[in-house]
Design a protein around this motif. Structure first.
Motif, PDB file in Angstrom:
ATOM      1  N   LYS A  82       5.250  19.761   2.057  1.00  0.00           N
ATOM      2  CA  LYS A  82       6.007  19.564   0.813  1.00  0.00           C
ATOM      3  C   LYS A  82       7.394  20.203   0.898  1.00  0.00           C
ATOM      4  CE  LYS A  82       2.935  18.449  -2.855  1.00  0.00           C
ATOM      5  NZ  LYS A  82       1.535  18.887  -3.060  1.00  0.00           N
TER       6      LYS A  82
ATOM      7  N   ARG B  28       0.816  -1.215   0.000  1.00  0.00           N
ATOM      8  CA  ARG B  28       0.000   0.000   0.000  1.00  0.00           C
ATOM      9  C   ARG B  28       0.849   1.263   0.000  1.00  0.00           C
ATOM     10  NH1 ARG B  28      -6.020  -0.657   1.340  1.00  0.00           N
ATOM     11  NH2 ARG B  28      -5.866   1.296   0.239  1.00  0.00           N
ATOM     12  N   THR B  29       2.083   1.185   0.487  1.00  0.00           N
ATOM     13  CA  THR B  29       2.919   2.373   0.579  1.00  0.00           C
ATOM     14  C   THR B  29       4.020   2.401  -0.480  1.00  0.00           C
ATOM     15  OG1 THR B  29       4.281   1.162   2.158  1.00  0.00           O
ATOM     16  CG2 THR B  29       2.616   2.633   3.079  1.00  0.00           C
TER      17      THR B  29
ATOM     18  N   GLY C  93       0.850  14.267  -0.911  1.00  0.00           N
ATOM     19  CA  GLY C  93       1.691  13.942  -2.057  1.00  0.00           C
ATOM     20  C   GLY C  93       3.167  13.848  -1.726  1.00  0.00           C
TER      21      GLY C  93
ATOM     22  N   GLU D 157      -0.272  21.902   3.579  1.00  0.00           N
ATOM     23  CA  GLU D 157       0.311  21.099   2.506  1.00  0.00           C
ATOM     24  C   GLU D 157       1.633  21.702   2.024  1.00  0.00           C
ATOM     25  OE1 GLU D 157      -2.439  19.990  -0.566  1.00  0.00           O
ATOM     26  OE2 GLU D 157      -0.800  19.363  -1.889  1.00  0.00           O
TER      27      GLU D 157
ATOM     28  N   LYS E 249      -7.824   8.540   3.842  1.00  0.00           N
ATOM     29  CA  LYS E 249      -6.842   7.863   2.988  1.00  0.00           C
ATOM     30  C   LYS E 249      -6.238   6.742   3.826  1.00  0.00           C
ATOM     31  CE  LYS E 249      -6.331  11.049  -0.490  1.00  0.00           C
ATOM     32  NZ  LYS E 249      -7.100  10.789  -1.739  1.00  0.00           N
TER      33      LYS E 249
ATOM     34  N   TYR F 179      -0.327  10.766   4.787  1.00  0.00           N
ATOM     35  CA  TYR F 179       0.676  11.398   3.913  1.00  0.00           C
ATOM     36  C   TYR F 179       0.206  11.441   2.465  1.00  0.00           C
ATOM     37  CZ  TYR F 179       2.390   7.003   1.853  1.00  0.00           C
ATOM     38  OH  TYR F 179       2.487   5.839   1.153  1.00  0.00           O
ATOM     39  N   GLU F 180      -0.727  10.539   2.090  1.00  0.00           N
ATOM     40  CA  GLU F 180      -1.229  10.525   0.706  1.00  0.00           C
ATOM     41  C   GLU F 180      -1.961  11.822   0.365  1.00  0.00           C
ATOM     42  OE1 GLU F 180      -3.466   6.799   0.082  1.00  0.00           O
ATOM     43  OE2 GLU F 180      -2.237   5.993   1.713  1.00  0.00           O
ATOM     44  N   HIS F 181      -2.562  12.484   1.371  1.00  0.00           N
ATOM     45  CA  HIS F 181      -3.218  13.773   1.117  1.00  0.00           C
ATOM     46  C   HIS F 181      -2.206  14.829   0.684  1.00  0.00           C
ATOM     47  CE1 HIS F 181      -7.172  12.852   2.923  1.00  0.00           C
ATOM     48  NE2 HIS F 181      -6.540  12.287   3.938  1.00  0.00           N
TER      49      HIS F 181
ATOM     50  N   SER G  29       6.570  11.367   0.003  1.00  0.00           N
ATOM     51  CA  SER G  29       7.033   9.981   0.175  1.00  0.00           C
ATOM     52  C   SER G  29       7.989   9.914   1.361  1.00  0.00           C
ATOM     53  CB  SER G  29       7.794   9.504  -1.069  1.00  0.00           C
ATOM     54  OG  SER G  29       7.002   9.660  -2.211  1.00  0.00           O
TER      55      SER G  29
ATOM     56  N   GLU H 256     -10.801   0.900  -1.187  1.00  0.00           N
ATOM     57  CA  GLU H 256     -11.089   2.265  -1.650  1.00  0.00           C
ATOM     58  C   GLU H 256     -12.517   2.689  -1.320  1.00  0.00           C
ATOM     59  OE1 GLU H 256      -8.591   4.259  -2.480  1.00  0.00           O
ATOM     60  OE2 GLU H 256      -7.418   2.447  -2.062  1.00  0.00           O
TER      61      GLU H 256
ATOM     62  N   GLU I  65       2.334   8.245  11.888  1.00  0.00           N
ATOM     63  CA  GLU I  65       0.931   8.035  11.511  1.00  0.00           C
ATOM     64  C   GLU I  65       0.232   7.149  12.531  1.00  0.00           C
ATOM     65  OE1 GLU I  65      -0.909   8.798   8.438  1.00  0.00           O
ATOM     66  OE2 GLU I  65       0.642   9.267   6.942  1.00  0.00           O
TER      67      GLU I  65
END
Ligand SMILES: *Cc1c(COP(=O)(O)O)cnc(C)c1O
Length: 389
Positions: free
Chosen positions: A207, A93-94, A242, A203, A234, A238-240, A244, A301, A224
């Motif tokens: 970033k 998933r990651t 963008g 955000e 999500k 962290y997916e919100h 890694s 999902e 997390e």
């Protein structure tokens, strides 16, 4: 036992570490809990974001009891199947490489800190070991993780604390940039600060932190423990944003109520640990992993889209309630700022009226089970509305 007797005996024999609410929980189903007298409560807290499938979910009970009947524990010196399956799901998933399993969030962060230090100390041309965390953060209660926690209130009594940590205000890139020295090896953060009052990171800030980490060859550790496993709509928060991360820690919601946590490792740090460097007797216990497998198999999902929708629904409704000044958070992790009433009072009144809530700093905090139904959300909202008006 009667409530008064339980409370009296608890006070006599249990270490006085929790300011407990006046409620003796007895049983539960889904998003409904019952106390010892049979009184019914709507659950807007799920432990503290732990019972992701609610109380006593049938599929989860089945998964856990089937594993219990087969093998409850074997030392980590042997292989077990449930542990491998959980690690495969989390890495798939990651897009990351490996998992180290612990039993709690603090231990997950402790492992992340050790791995970060071993990696950074071993970089021959640039050995360094300082970690920057954010003010108002919460990373756990062990010596390393209270040191990592960026709140002065935690930095007393237990001297000496670890060296090698510094703290920056959230969402302040200039401060963070100037805090980085030749000794800095990592930045560690929660994307929505839970205990700190459900504070969303911006955000752009997140970033920029990632870009700075890349520029300086520093590791990015994302905690997390509270935001993970579907909580924010999500799979991981962290997916919100963008980004890694190099290391992701998780715990609370993953076991559905059983103690399990860990750290997911990206390429850079996947092979840092070697036999003898780190370990735990219980980490990745097969029963806890069987519970986690059930939780993870349910969070697809469609499920995540539902969490997001329910979170939006709850947030919009909260914003319309009397005395509500603002609502922060993401998905089903929400913080409610009040005016004309303290969160502490509101939470106590809510409990008396059959709604379980938490506080976080000066806010009401909500972490309902991810499977809560709209009708239960409405019931909880009605109770809150009545005490606020
Ligand atoms: C709860 C929490 C922890 C600590 O987890 P424990 O299981 O209590 O050790 C660490 N980080 C965050 C963000 C948390 O919310």
């Amino acid at each position: 036992m009667k409530k008064s007797e339980i409370i009296k005996r608890d006070k006599e024999r249990i270490a006085n570490t929790y300011a407990r609410y006046e409620m003796v929980a007895d049983k539960g189903r889904g998003a409904v809990c019952y106390d010892e007298s049979g009184k019914r409560y709507i659950d807007f807290v799920s432990g503290i974001g732990v019972n992701s499938l609610g109380f006593c979910d049938d599929g989860w009970i089945n998964a856990v009891t089937e594993q219990l009947k087969k093998l409850q524990h074997v030392s980590n010196l042997y292989y077990t199947e449930p542990q491998i399956k959980v690690a495969e799901i989390l890495t798939a998933r990651t897009g990351m490489e490996k998992v180290f399993f612990s039993n709690s969030g603090a231990e997950a962060n402790e492992a992340a800190i050790k791995i970060t230090r071993k990696y950074s100390n071993s970089q021959s041309e640039n050995s360094r070991n300082e970690i920057i965390t954010l003010k108002n953060s919460f990373h756990g209660r062990t010596m390393a993780t209270i040191t990592a926690t960026g709140q002065d209130q935690y930095h007393s009594h237990f001297f000496p604390f670890l060296s090698g940590f510094s703290y920056c205000p959230p969402n302040d890139m200039d401060a963070l940039r100037s805090a980085v020295s030749d000794e800095t090896c990592a930045v560690m953060l929660e994307l929505v600060q839970g205990e700190g009052g459900v504070v969303n990171l911006e955000e752009a800030f997140v970033k920029d932190v990632e870009a700075l980490c890349q520029e300086k060859g520093m590791l990015l550790i994302v905690d997390e423990v509270q935001t993970g496993i579907g909580r924010t709509g999500k799979f991981f928060a962290y997916e919100h944003f963008g980004i890694s991360p190099d290391l992701i820690t998780f715990a609370k919601g993953v076991g559905g109520g059983l103690p399990i946590g860990g750290v997911i490792l990206g390429k850079t740090v996947a092979n840092v640990l070697e036999p003898g460097n780190h370990g735990t007797t219980y980490g990745g216990n097969p029963v806890a992993c069987a519970g986690a497998l059930e939780v993870l198999s349910r969070i697809d999902e469609t499920f995540l889209a539902e969490v997001e929708k329910k979170g939006e629904y709850l947030k919009k409704a909260l914003e319309k309630l009397p005395k509500v000044k603002s609502v922060s958070g993401m998905g089903l992790m929400l913080g409610v700022e009040l005016e004309g009433e303290t969160a502490k009072d509101a939470v106590e009144k809510a409990l008396q009226n059959g709604l379980m809530l938490l506080t976080a700093k000066e806010k009401i905090r909500m972490l309902p089970p991810l499977v809560i139904e709209y009708q239960e959300i409405d019931e909880g909202l009605k109770i809150l509305e009545d005490i606020l008006k």
